[in-house]
Write a protein that holds these residues in place. Structure first.
Motif, short mmCIF file in Angstrom:
data_model
loop_
_atom_site.label_atom_id
_atom_site.label_comp_id
_atom_site.label_asym_id
_atom_site.label_seq_id
_atom_site.Cartn_x
_atom_site.Cartn_y
_atom_site.Cartn_z
N LYS A 167 0.84 -1.19 0.00
CA LYS A 167 0.00 0.00 0.00
C LYS A 167 0.88 1.23 0.00
CE LYS A 167 -3.98 2.27 0.77
NZ LYS A 167 -5.16 2.22 -0.11
N SER A 168 0.45 2.26 -0.74
CA SER A 168 1.13 3.54 -0.73
C SER A 168 0.08 4.65 -0.65
CB SER A 168 1.98 3.74 -1.99
OG SER A 168 3.03 2.80 -2.05
N PHE A 169 0.36 5.67 0.16
CA PHE A 169 -0.59 6.77 0.28
C PHE A 169 0.15 8.03 0.70
CE2 PHE A 169 -0.43 4.34 4.19
CZ PHE A 169 -0.30 5.30 5.19
N ASP A 170 -0.49 9.18 0.46
CA ASP A 170 0.10 10.46 0.80
C ASP A 170 0.07 10.67 2.31
OD1 ASP A 170 0.60 11.06 -1.82
OD2 ASP A 170 -1.19 12.32 -2.09
N ALA A 171 1.16 11.21 2.84
CA ALA A 171 1.23 11.52 4.26
C ALA A 171 0.61 12.88 4.57
CB ALA A 171 2.67 11.47 4.74
N HIS A 172 0.58 13.77 3.58
CA HIS A 172 0.09 15.13 3.80
C HIS A 172 -0.53 15.64 2.50
CE1 HIS A 172 0.15 19.41 4.87
NE2 HIS A 172 0.34 19.04 6.12
N PRO A 173 -1.58 16.45 2.59
CA PRO A 173 -2.20 16.98 1.36
C PRO A 173 -1.26 17.86 0.54
CG PRO A 173 -3.66 17.27 3.25
CD PRO A 173 -2.34 16.83 3.79
N ARG A 174 -0.30 18.49 1.21
CA ARG A 174 0.66 19.34 0.50
C ARG A 174 1.68 18.44 -0.19
NH1 ARG A 174 2.17 22.26 4.64
NH2 ARG A 174 4.12 21.13 4.97
N LYS A 175 1.71 18.46 -1.51
CA LYS A 175 2.48 17.49 -2.29
C LYS A 175 3.98 17.62 -2.10
CE LYS A 175 -1.11 15.56 -4.08
NZ LYS A 175 -1.48 14.19 -3.64
N ASP A 176 4.47 18.82 -1.76
CA ASP A 176 5.91 18.98 -1.60
C ASP A 176 6.38 18.69 -0.17
OD1 ASP A 176 4.70 21.14 -0.45
OD2 ASP A 176 6.12 22.63 -1.24
N SER A 177 5.51 18.14 0.66
CA SER A 177 5.88 17.78 2.02
C SER A 177 6.79 16.56 2.02
CB SER A 177 4.63 17.47 2.86
OG SER A 177 3.79 18.60 2.96
N GLN A 178 7.49 16.36 3.15
CA GLN A 178 8.36 15.19 3.30
C GLN A 178 8.15 14.57 4.67
OE1 GLN A 178 12.53 15.69 2.12
NE2 GLN A 178 11.97 17.55 1.03
N VAL A 179 7.96 13.25 4.70
CA VAL A 179 7.82 12.54 5.97
C VAL A 179 9.16 12.58 6.69
CG1 VAL A 179 7.31 10.33 7.05
CG2 VAL A 179 6.08 11.03 4.99
N ARG A 180 9.12 12.87 8.00
CA ARG A 180 10.37 12.95 8.75
C ARG A 180 10.50 11.83 9.79
NH1 ARG A 180 14.22 17.67 9.96
NH2 ARG A 180 15.55 16.76 11.56
N GLN A 181 9.45 11.58 10.62
CA GLN A 181 9.52 10.51 11.61
C GLN A 181 8.23 9.70 11.64
OE1 GLN A 181 9.96 13.77 13.11
NE2 GLN A 181 12.18 13.84 13.31
N LEU A 182 8.33 8.46 12.10
CA LEU A 182 7.20 7.58 12.31
C LEU A 182 7.29 7.03 13.72
CD1 LEU A 182 7.48 5.51 8.99
CD2 LEU A 182 5.81 7.32 9.43
N ALA A 183 6.15 6.97 14.43
CA ALA A 183 6.13 6.41 15.78
C ALA A 183 4.89 5.53 15.91
CB ALA A 183 6.12 7.51 16.84
N TRP A 184 5.09 4.24 16.17
CA TRP A 184 3.99 3.27 16.17
C TRP A 184 3.60 2.87 17.59
CZ3 TRP A 184 5.11 -2.45 16.60
CH2 TRP A 184 3.92 -3.19 16.66
#
Length: 264
Positions: free
Chosen positions: A36-53
């Protein structure tokens, strides 16, 4: 031909979540394929920085942004946003932050709390809350690649109304968090000096354990006093300016909190 790197990865149940530019890719590690792949943010030029589960939720931070986004581990649905900038400004005042904006640079779940570090050196701890399903329904989730069925666990929602901000922070960005088991000493206050949560638990009953939560970053600052300590060191001994990167206020620091948590 790829011009960007995977910025962060974390294990979520039996899958691996990868942050790549503004996309989150859910990878099946045995099959070595993206499920699965999906956008993290509606702003397309954003970049994911951290993930916490934690449980059935994953908190995601965005580069140069003060907002955290919560996604469901199984449905990948976007569940909640929390913006920490108004909270930091309210607790410290804009004077302590100068002209710098609040951005999230470190993220971790430990002791049933979400630990957030910012580019200003501020550290925030937010308790995780569970929102019960209507009628107490226990949800189960199927696995498309087999017959495996997984029972739902808690979804780690956050409420900034119960957040705590540490008066002890770093002079520059918080670089990382880590947590290790500590020695149970119930005579020590749990959680250290933090502001914002009036309902701290001072329980000394059996069945609780100690955890040490640590943050790493450049320099140390007490936000109740500002930069006075660092300036005083230089005034007393001007020779430290020859190697300013070694001054007490500028060295890399670990800040440690002892947190008492229930074992059940």
């Amino acid at each position: 031909k790829q011009h960007h790197s995977v910025r962060c990865m974390t294990v979520v149940h039996d899958r691996v979540w990868c942050g790549y530019r503004n996309r989150i890719h859910v990878v099946h590690p045995r099959a070595m394929k993206i499920e699965k792949s999906f956008d993290a943010h509606p702003r397309k030029d954003s970049q994911v920085r951290q993930l916490a589960w934690h449980g059935d939720g994953i908190w995601v931070s965005i580069k140069l942004d003060s907002t955290l986004r919560l996604f469901h581990a199984h449905t990948h649905q976007h569940l909640q946003d929390i913006d920490i900038e108004p909270y930091v400004s309210k607790m410290l005042g804009t004077g302590k932050l100068g002209f710098s904006f609040v951005r999230i640079t470190a993220l971790m779940v430990s002791c049933n709390r979400l630990w957030i570090g910012t580019g200003n050196g501020v550290i925030i701890s937010v308790p995780l809350t569970e929102r019960n399903n209507p009628g107490g329904v226990v949800r189960v989730y199927g696995d498309d690649s087999g017959d495996k069925v997984t029972a739902g666990t808690i979804v780690p929602y956050c409420s900034m109304a119960h957040a705590q901000l540490s008066f002890h922070g770093h002079r520059n960005a918080v670089q990382f968090f880590t947590a290790v088991p500590g020695h149970a000493d119930l005579s020590t206050s749990s959680g250290g000096e933090m502001a914002g949560d009036k309902s701290t638990d001072s329980s000394t009953q059996e069945g609780i354990k100690s955890m040490l939560v640590m943050s790493g970053g450049e320099g140390y600052i007490d936000f109740r006093m500002g930069d006075e300590d660092g300036e005083a060191d230089e005034a007393v001994n001007p020779t430290v300016k020859l190697q300013s990167f070694l001054t007490k206020a500028e060295r890399s620091h670990l800040i440690v909190w002892q947190v008492m948590v229930s074992e059940d």
